[in-house]
Design a protein around this motif. Sequence first.
Motif, PDB file in Angstrom:
ATOM      1  N   ALA A 265       0.679  -1.178   0.270  1.00  0.00           N
ATOM      2  CA  ALA A 265       0.171   0.356   0.441  1.00  0.00           C
ATOM      3  C   ALA A 265       0.679   1.261   0.324  1.00  0.00           C
ATOM      4  CB  ALA A 265      -0.714  -0.370   1.194  1.00  0.00           C
ATOM      5  N   VAL A 266       2.133   1.494   0.546  1.00  0.00           N
ATOM      6  CA  VAL A 266       2.709   2.135   0.991  1.00  0.00           C
ATOM      7  C   VAL A 266       3.046   3.049  -0.385  1.00  0.00           C
ATOM      8  CG1 VAL A 266       5.099   3.305   2.029  1.00  0.00           C
ATOM      9  CG2 VAL A 266       2.453   2.427   3.447  1.00  0.00           C
ATOM     10  N   CYS A 267       3.899   1.575  -0.911  1.00  0.00           N
ATOM     11  CA  CYS A 267       4.399   1.720  -2.355  1.00  0.00           C
ATOM     12  C   CYS A 267       3.744   2.487  -3.387  1.00  0.00           C
ATOM     13  CB  CYS A 267       5.088   0.242  -2.484  1.00  0.00           C
ATOM     14  SG  CYS A 267       5.751  -0.175  -4.761  1.00  0.00           S
ATOM     15  N   GLN A 268       2.358   1.683  -3.159  1.00  0.00           N
ATOM     16  CA  GLN A 268       1.618   2.933  -4.292  1.00  0.00           C
ATOM     17  C   GLN A 268       1.493   3.994  -4.260  1.00  0.00           C
ATOM     18  OE1 GLN A 268      -1.940  -0.363  -5.246  1.00  0.00           O
ATOM     19  NE2 GLN A 268      -0.234  -2.244  -4.685  1.00  0.00           N
TER      20      GLN A 268
ATOM     21  N   PHE B  61      10.657   2.415 -16.668  1.00  0.00           N
ATOM     22  CA  PHE B  61      11.270   2.565 -15.155  1.00  0.00           C
ATOM     23  C   PHE B  61      11.321   1.307 -14.373  1.00  0.00           C
ATOM     24  CE2 PHE B  61       8.665   1.823 -10.609  1.00  0.00           C
ATOM     25  CZ  PHE B  61       9.211   2.777 -10.290  1.00  0.00           C
ATOM     26  N   GLN B  62      12.511   1.801 -14.013  1.00  0.00           N
ATOM     27  CA  GLN B  62      13.531   1.353 -13.117  1.00  0.00           C
ATOM     28  C   GLN B  62      13.104   1.065 -11.468  1.00  0.00           C
ATOM     29  OE1 GLN B  62      17.872   1.500 -13.841  1.00  0.00           O
ATOM     30  NE2 GLN B  62      18.171  -0.297 -12.777  1.00  0.00           N
ATOM     31  N   GLN B  63      13.049  -0.415 -11.113  1.00  0.00           N
ATOM     32  CA  GLN B  63      13.200  -0.547 -10.054  1.00  0.00           C
ATOM     33  C   GLN B  63      13.445  -1.610  -8.960  1.00  0.00           C
ATOM     34  OE1 GLN B  63       8.991  -0.567  -8.595  1.00  0.00           O
ATOM     35  NE2 GLN B  63       8.226  -2.425  -9.736  1.00  0.00           N
ATOM     36  N   ASP B  64      13.687  -1.701  -8.108  1.00  0.00           N
ATOM     37  CA  ASP B  64      14.354  -3.189  -7.914  1.00  0.00           C
ATOM     38  C   ASP B  64      13.466  -4.756  -7.159  1.00  0.00           C
ATOM     39  OD1 ASP B  64      13.088  -3.207  -5.070  1.00  0.00           O
ATOM     40  OD2 ASP B  64      15.359  -1.868  -4.145  1.00  0.00           O
ATOM     41  N   LEU B  65      13.704  -5.308  -6.575  1.00  0.00           N
ATOM     42  CA  LEU B  65      12.995  -6.114  -7.210  1.00  0.00           C
ATOM     43  C   LEU B  65      12.199  -6.491  -5.313  1.00  0.00           C
ATOM     44  CD1 LEU B  65      13.893  -9.095  -8.985  1.00  0.00           C
ATOM     45  CD2 LEU B  65      12.472  -7.423 -10.023  1.00  0.00           C
ATOM     46  N   ALA B  66      12.523  -5.383  -4.755  1.00  0.00           N
ATOM     47  CA  ALA B  66      11.571  -5.703  -3.405  1.00  0.00           C
ATOM     48  C   ALA B  66      10.494  -6.231  -3.318  1.00  0.00           C
ATOM     49  CB  ALA B  66      11.767  -4.467  -2.743  1.00  0.00           C
ATOM     50  N   PRO B  67       9.839  -7.246  -2.161  1.00  0.00           N
ATOM     51  CA  PRO B  67       8.376  -7.784  -2.532  1.00  0.00           C
ATOM     52  C   PRO B  67       7.066  -6.677  -2.653  1.00  0.00           C
ATOM     53  CG  PRO B  67       9.525  -8.785  -0.801  1.00  0.00           C
ATOM     54  CD  PRO B  67      10.147  -8.056  -1.450  1.00  0.00           C
ATOM     55  N   ALA B  68       7.287  -6.072  -2.001  1.00  0.00           N
ATOM     56  CA  ALA B  68       6.153  -4.753  -2.258  1.00  0.00           C
ATOM     57  C   ALA B  68       6.399  -3.919  -4.191  1.00  0.00           C
ATOM     58  CB  ALA B  68       6.608  -3.286  -1.467  1.00  0.00           C
ATOM     59  N   HIS B  69       7.391  -4.725  -4.136  1.00  0.00           N
ATOM     60  CA  HIS B  69       7.295  -3.214  -6.104  1.00  0.00           C
ATOM     61  C   HIS B  69       6.815  -4.724  -6.558  1.00  0.00           C
ATOM     62  CE1 HIS B  69      11.384  -1.333  -4.988  1.00  0.00           C
ATOM     63  NE2 HIS B  69      10.084  -0.491  -4.045  1.00  0.00           N
ATOM     64  N   THR B  70       7.128  -5.708  -6.407  1.00  0.00           N
ATOM     65  CA  THR B  70       6.672  -6.604  -7.345  1.00  0.00           C
ATOM     66  C   THR B  70       5.560  -7.447  -6.846  1.00  0.00           C
ATOM     67  OG1 THR B  70       7.986  -9.026  -5.926  1.00  0.00           O
ATOM     68  CG2 THR B  70       9.246  -7.527  -8.040  1.00  0.00           C
ATOM     69  N   ALA B  71       4.571  -7.336  -6.212  1.00  0.00           N
ATOM     70  CA  ALA B  71       2.698  -7.242  -5.665  1.00  0.00           C
ATOM     71  C   ALA B  71       2.560  -7.793  -7.033  1.00  0.00           C
ATOM     72  CB  ALA B  71       2.983  -6.962  -4.240  1.00  0.00           C
ATOM     73  N   LYS B  72       1.172  -8.257  -6.657  1.00  0.00           N
ATOM     74  CA  LYS B  72       1.135  -8.213  -7.853  1.00  0.00           C
ATOM     75  C   LYS B  72       0.035  -7.305  -7.949  1.00  0.00           C
ATOM     76  CE  LYS B  72      -3.212 -11.179 -10.392  1.00  0.00           C
ATOM     77  NZ  LYS B  72      -4.108 -12.517 -10.049  1.00  0.00           N
ATOM     78  N   SER B  73      -0.747  -6.444  -6.377  1.00  0.00           N
ATOM     79  CA  SER B  73      -1.292  -5.562  -6.701  1.00  0.00           C
ATOM     80  C   SER B  73      -0.841  -3.913  -7.228  1.00  0.00           C
ATOM     81  CB  SER B  73      -2.160  -5.114  -5.740  1.00  0.00           C
ATOM     82  OG  SER B  73      -1.236  -4.393  -4.459  1.00  0.00           O
ATOM     83  N   THR B  74       0.447  -4.395  -7.097  1.00  0.00           N
ATOM     84  CA  THR B  74       1.671  -3.123  -7.566  1.00  0.00           C
ATOM     85  C   THR B  74       1.523  -3.078  -9.346  1.00  0.00           C
ATOM     86  OG1 THR B  74       2.519  -3.174  -5.579  1.00  0.00           O
ATOM     87  CG2 THR B  74       3.808  -2.200  -7.402  1.00  0.00           C
TER      88      THR B  74
ATOM     89  N   ASP C 200      -1.640  -0.137 -14.885  1.00  0.00           N
ATOM     90  CA  ASP C 200      -2.999   0.541 -15.342  1.00  0.00           C
ATOM     91  C   ASP C 200      -2.670   2.036 -15.452  1.00  0.00           C
ATOM     92  OD1 ASP C 200      -4.804  -1.186 -14.707  1.00  0.00           O
ATOM     93  OD2 ASP C 200      -5.848  -0.892 -12.722  1.00  0.00           O
ATOM     94  N   HIS C 201      -1.180   2.557 -14.874  1.00  0.00           N
ATOM     95  CA  HIS C 201      -1.100   3.791 -14.961  1.00  0.00           C
ATOM     96  C   HIS C 201      -0.074   4.120 -16.938  1.00  0.00           C
ATOM     97  CE1 HIS C 201      -2.751   3.975 -11.289  1.00  0.00           C
ATOM     98  NE2 HIS C 201      -2.377   5.319 -11.601  1.00  0.00           N
ATOM     99  N   GLY C 202      -0.175   3.446 -16.942  1.00  0.00           N
ATOM    100  CA  GLY C 202       0.841   2.464 -18.050  1.00  0.00           C
ATOM    101  C   GLY C 202       2.286   3.070 -18.083  1.00  0.00           C
TER     102      GLY C 202
END
Length: 143
Positions: A19-22, A44-57, A63-65
């Motif tokens: 949620a915080v990630c989003q 966009f480049q990000q690491d593979l932290a769980p919050a970044h790779t969550a299905k909802s993220t 959804d934001h292209g």
Amino acid sequence: MSSTGVGPLGFIKSRVNTAVCQEILEHFVLPSANELYGDADFIFQQDLAPAHTAKSTKTWLSDHGITVLDWPANSTDLNPIENLLGIAKRKIKDMRPKNAAELKAIVEASWSSITPQQCHRLIASMPHCIEAVIDAKGAQTKY
């Protein structure tokens, strides 16, 4: 950050869960991308932290292209933001803030002093970094 400079700095007061990630993406990444790129496409480049790779993220990003760079795990040598953070840290290493407000002001000043030229050089160095990682067979490099 991008090859054209840095966006505004944000301070997060909690652990970064999905949620915080989003929220960070919504309130920091999107405005920064708009400021740095306007209507131009970007990756966009990000690491593979769980919050970044969550299905909802991933859904949020889609959804934001926002196109996300496919990224190998444990690849800090290939992330230019790590070098940029090193530059910012070196600028403040000898400062001794007396409280949290002073620390925040010092960090903000260090971040805002980063030039577009520094960012461009870091991005332009990436082919050399990639070559070094390949030569080192994935082991740590000088980058």
